[in-house]
Scaffold this motif. Structure first.
Motif, PDB file in Angstrom:
ATOM      1  N   SER A  89     -37.396  64.138  84.130  1.00 28.57           N
ATOM      2  CA  SER A  89     -36.958  62.793  84.514  1.00 28.57           C
ATOM      3  C   SER A  89     -35.736  62.373  83.695  1.00 28.57           C
ATOM      4  CB  SER A  89     -38.088  61.781  84.320  1.00 28.57           C
ATOM      5  OG  SER A  89     -38.450  61.676  82.947  1.00 28.57           O
ATOM      6  N   MET A  97     -35.236  63.490  90.194  1.00 33.46           N
ATOM      7  CA  MET A  97     -35.553  64.358  89.070  1.00 33.46           C
ATOM      8  C   MET A  97     -34.359  65.267  88.795  1.00 33.46           C
ATOM      9  SD  MET A  97     -38.509  63.260  88.331  1.00 33.46           S
ATOM     10  CE  MET A  97     -39.247  64.430  87.202  1.00 33.46           C
ATOM     11  N   ALA A 131     -30.641  59.706  82.313  1.00 33.28           N
ATOM     12  CA  ALA A 131     -31.457  59.718  83.523  1.00 33.28           C
ATOM     13  C   ALA A 131     -30.550  59.683  84.747  1.00 33.28           C
ATOM     14  CB  ALA A 131     -32.401  58.518  83.547  1.00 33.28           C
TER      15      ALA A 131
END
Length: 320
Positions: A62, A30, A24
Motif C-alpha cells: 500500500s 496498490m 502512497a
C-alpha cells in the motif's frame, strides 16, 4: 519508462541527517510487489532523478518507504528530499528494480551495513527473520544518533541477530570484520552496502579469508571519484540497430553524445552505480569505469555501463 504518481503520506527524521518518506499511490491503488534489495527512482523535478532503496515492509504494497541521508555535497537529490518534500507533496517514481538480489541457495547469511547502507540490508534481515533463515547483521555507524532504525534493531525481533557498532576507527572496523569473516559457514553468503571505502574494506577482508566472488553480494550508493591517472581518449561508437556511428571525444560521455544526436539512453545515477544504462557490447573492448558490473562481467567485456565507461579499442559496437 512508465512512472507511478505518488504522494508523501508521512515524513520523519529517523536518525541524524536521515529522513524517512512514506509514499502512497495518488489513485489509492496498490503498488507493485518488491523483494528485499530493490530500489526505486524518485523523479524530484528540475530534471533530477535519484535512486533509493526500499526499506519498509516488503509484505505491504500500500506504501513504499525510503530513507535518505542528507549529503553535504548534494547534487540536488537529498537536498530536495530533506528541504522540499513534506506530507502532501506529489511526485512520480519508477517501479522497483533489483540489482542486489538474495541467493536462493545461501546457507547462513552475513549482512554488513555502513551508515545509510542499512536501507537495503534491513529488508533482507526482516525476510531472513520471517523465514527462520540464520543470519547475522553487523551495522557500523558514527554514533547512536546516526543509527537509522535503531529501536527496531536494538529492541525488536532482529535484536538477537544484530550487532550495532558505533564510532569504530578504521583499524577497529577491520578487526571486527576479520573476526566475522574469518570462518565462512557452509553455503554462507555475504551481503554488504555502504560508502565505497567501507565496502572496499569489507571486500578486502572477505577476499583475505577466501570468500568466493559468487558468495559476495553488494550495492554501492556512489561511484568512486575518477582518478586523474585514468587517461581518456576519443573513440568511435557504432549503434548496431541504426548503423549510426559517432565519435566520442575524450571530454564527453557516450550518453552525452547520443542524446545530442537524438538517441536517448535510459539512465538514472549517471555515476556507474545503478546499472540502468548497461547495454550489450557486440564488438570492441570496453574500458569499464563503473562499480555496478562484477569483475567477471568486466573480464567478459560483453556489456558495459555507457554513462561512465569508455573504450580501449578505436571502435566499439553496442546493441542500440
Amino acid at each position: 519508462m512508465n512512472t507511478i504518481p505518488v504522494r508523501v503520506v508521512a515524513a520523519e527524521t529517523i536518525a541524524e541527517g536521515i529522513r524517512l518518506l512514506k509514499l502512497a499511490p495518488q489513485d489509492g491503488s496498490m503498488l507493485p510487489a518488491w523483494e528485499p534489495g530493490s530500489h526505486i527512482d524518485l523523479h524530484l523535478g528540475q530534471g533530477i532523478t535519484r535512486q533509493y532503496s526500499l526499506c519498509g515492509s516488503y509484505a505491504d504494497t500500500s506504501t513504499y518507504e525510503v530513507a535518505v541521508k542528507r549529503e553535504a555535497e548534494s547534487r540536488g537529490g537529498s537536498k530536495i528530499v530533506h528541504e522540499a518534500l513534506r506530507v502532501g507533496s506529489e511526485l512520480t517514481i519508477s517501479a522497483p528494480r533489483n540489482h542486489f538480489t538474495m541467493s536462493d541457495e545461501a546457507g547462513h547469511s552475513l549482512l554488513v551495513a555502513g551508515g545509510i547502507g542499512i536501507t537495503p540490508i534491513i529488508s533482507m534481515a526482516r525476510q531472513f527473520h520471517d523465514r527462520d533463515h540464520t543470519f547475522e547483521l553487523l551495522y557500523f555507524t558514527r554514533s547512536e544518533t546516526h543509527t537509522a532504525f535503531r529501536d527496531e534493531l536494538a529492541n525488536g525481533p532482529l535484536n538477537a541477530s544484530c550487532r550495532l557498532l558505533f564510532g569504530q576507527e578504521r583499524d577497529a572496523v577491520e578487526e571486527t570484520l576479520d573476526n566475522a569473516l574469518r570462518k565462512r559457514r557452509d553455503g554462507g553468503h555475504l551481503y554488504l552496502c555502504g560508502p565505497q571505502p567501507f565496502m572496499d574494506t569489507v571486500r578486502m577482508v572477505a577476499a583475505r579469508h577466501g570468500w568466493p566472488d559468487d558468495a559476495v553480494h553488494l550495492e554501492y550508493f556512489a561511484a568512486a571519484p575518477s582518478s586523474d591517472t585514468e587517461p581518456k581518449t576519443s573513440f568511435d561508437l557504432k549503434l548496431a540497430r541504426s548503423y549510426k556511428t559517432f565519435t566520442i571525444p575524450a571530454d564527453r560521455t557516450i550518453v552525452d553524445v547520443l542524446r545530442e544526436h537524438g538517441t536517448d539512453v535510459e539512465t538514472s545515477c549517471e555515476q556507474g552505480v545503478c546499472g540502468t544504462c548497461v547495454v550489450k557490447v557486440l564488438e570492441g573492448s570496453p574500458d569499464h569505469r563503473d562499480c555496478f558490473l562484477t569483475a567477471q562481467e568486466h573480464a567478459r567485456g560483453d556489456c558495459m555501463a555507457v554513462c561512465v565507461s569508455r573504450s580501449h579499442s578505436k571502435l566499439l559496437v553496442v546493441d542500440l
